[in-house]
Design an enzyme around this catalytic site. Sequence first.
Site, PDB file in Angstrom:
ATOM      1  NE  ARG A   1      -3.991   0.729   2.361  1.00  0.00           N
ATOM      2  CZ  ARG A   1      -5.031   0.917   3.268  1.00  0.00           C
ATOM      3  NH1 ARG A   1      -4.685   1.394   3.906  1.00  0.00           N
ATOM      4  NH2 ARG A   1      -6.012   0.801   2.496  1.00  0.00           N
TER       5      ARG A   1
ATOM      6  CD  GLN B   1     -13.345  -1.082   0.181  1.00  0.00           C
ATOM      7  OE1 GLN B   1     -11.839  -0.621   0.947  1.00  0.00           O
ATOM      8  NE2 GLN B   1     -14.333  -1.367   0.574  1.00  0.00           N
TER       9      GLN B   1
ATOM     10  CG  ASP C   1     -12.773   7.194  -0.256  1.00  0.00           C
ATOM     11  OD1 ASP C   1     -12.555   7.290   0.477  1.00  0.00           O
ATOM     12  OD2 ASP C   1     -12.133   7.176  -0.782  1.00  0.00           O
TER      13      ASP C   1
ATOM     14  NE  ARG D   1     -11.329  -4.179   1.818  1.00  0.00           N
ATOM     15  CZ  ARG D   1     -10.175  -3.347   1.682  1.00  0.00           C
ATOM     16  NH1 ARG D   1     -10.108  -2.598   2.802  1.00  0.00           N
ATOM     17  NH2 ARG D   1      -8.615  -3.849   0.901  1.00  0.00           N
TER      18      ARG D   1
HETATM   19  N1  NVA Z   1      -9.829   7.759  -1.032  1.00  0.00           N
HETATM   20  C1  NVA Z   1      -9.343   7.436   0.351  1.00  0.00           C
HETATM   21  C2  NVA Z   1      -9.380   5.911   0.593  1.00  0.00           C
HETATM   22  C3  NVA Z   1      -9.333   5.427   2.066  1.00  0.00           C
HETATM   23  C4  NVA Z   1      -9.757   3.489   1.797  1.00  0.00           C
HETATM   24  C5  NVA Z   1      -7.548   7.280   0.534  1.00  0.00           C
HETATM   25  O1  NVA Z   1      -6.879   6.891   0.092  1.00  0.00           O
HETATM   26  O2  NVA Z   1      -7.228   7.825   1.316  1.00  0.00           O
HETATM   27  N1   CP Z   2     -11.004   0.769   3.503  1.00  0.00           N
HETATM   28  C1   CP Z   2      -9.585   0.930   3.602  1.00  0.00           C
HETATM   29  O1   CP Z   2      -8.765   0.732   2.642  1.00  0.00           O
HETATM   30  O2   CP Z   2      -9.102   0.388   4.697  1.00  0.00           O
HETATM   31  P1   CP Z   2      -8.238   1.090   5.484  1.00  0.00           P
HETATM   32  O3   CP Z   2      -7.321   2.204   4.796  1.00  0.00           O
HETATM   33  O4   CP Z   2      -8.592   0.527   7.180  1.00  0.00           O
HETATM   34  O5   CP Z   2      -7.616  -0.144   4.835  1.00  0.00           O
END
Ligand code: NVA
Ligand code: CP
Length: 333
Positions: A106, A136, A232, A318
């Site tokens: 990530r 997701q 979101d 998830r």
């Molecule tokens: N768009 C958000 C998604 C979090 C799961 C981010 O990238 O912070």
């Molecule tokens: N939805 C999601 O990716 O949650 P986290 O940022 O907590 O992993």
Amino acid sequence: MPVNLKGRSFLTLKDFTPEEIRYLLDLSRDLKAKKRAGIKGELLRRKNIVLIFDKASTRTRCSFECACWDEGGNATFLTNSQMGKKESVEDTAKVLGRMYDGIQYRGFSQKLVEDLARFSGVPVWNGLTDEDHPTQILADLLTIEERTAKPLSKCKLVYCGDARNNMGNALMIGCAKMGMSFVALAPKELWPNEKLTAEMKAVAAKTGGSIEFYSIEDADKALKGADALYTDVWVSMGEEAKFEERIKQLEKYRVTMDFMRRTGNPDCLFLHCLPAFHDTETDVGKDILKKHGLKEMEVEDAVFRHKNSVVFDEAENRLHTIKAVMVATIGDL
Ligand code: NVA
Ligand code: CP
């Protein structure tokens, strides 16, 4: 041809056919039933996975770890590694590929997750980048299937808010692949980029799906007949300087009870990948209240807590969907 995903990376749903996505959703259902029945699995026995997070996470990290343990594997949460500081992504990938059966990443750039896949020689799973969030979407599709009486291909999903972020892109891709009607209700400057949109419109033309964009003046058209409203955060990780600008752009796009009613569908679901700003019970929420006078951002608390809100089903899913991705790509099926 039977679906076989062994050895494949999971970087974006663009790389997967509708049949392969269907296979992952069905496998997720099976693994969920297995866990509910209390059956301990061995599908990842003697498999080692490594999790690298350059951004914060609750659901994604916990899902990868729990999914791995549930099926008998071992997970390393790698912090403070040399990658990018004293060692290149290429060299790090080559090292990790010698030790691990799979790598979760990530972070910011899609290229980085692609490079890990290119150089490690083992499956790499995208746990979110600036561009995409494919794991997701599997959880979202599974949740819609579980909570809607119709097949996915008959469902209309309306995404309200920042439609050019990772979630906007990833939902457009997932919906196009599964023949769904995808609508983005967003200001024009926050619509997904033209190249991706053109690619996904071509996919939708083949799967029977559709892709439409509307801004607030046409909200009735956008919302009418929706099976799911999705939103979101207005400011994604890494964009924290943008709160003021985004609040101005998106205040009218908050998912409200009025939006829910305007769908005309009393069973319309509410989805959110989480975390969500639906009250002031967070440091950021308190700060936004102080600086901008807002108690809620992308979703009203009443919608978030409504009986049609399936946000915690999504969060649980998830786990099951990430397990399916790992089992399908490195497991002993
Ligand atoms: N768009 C958000 C998604 C979090 C799961 C981010 O990238 O912070
Ligand atoms: N939805 C999601 O990716 O949650 P986290 O940022 O907590 O992993």
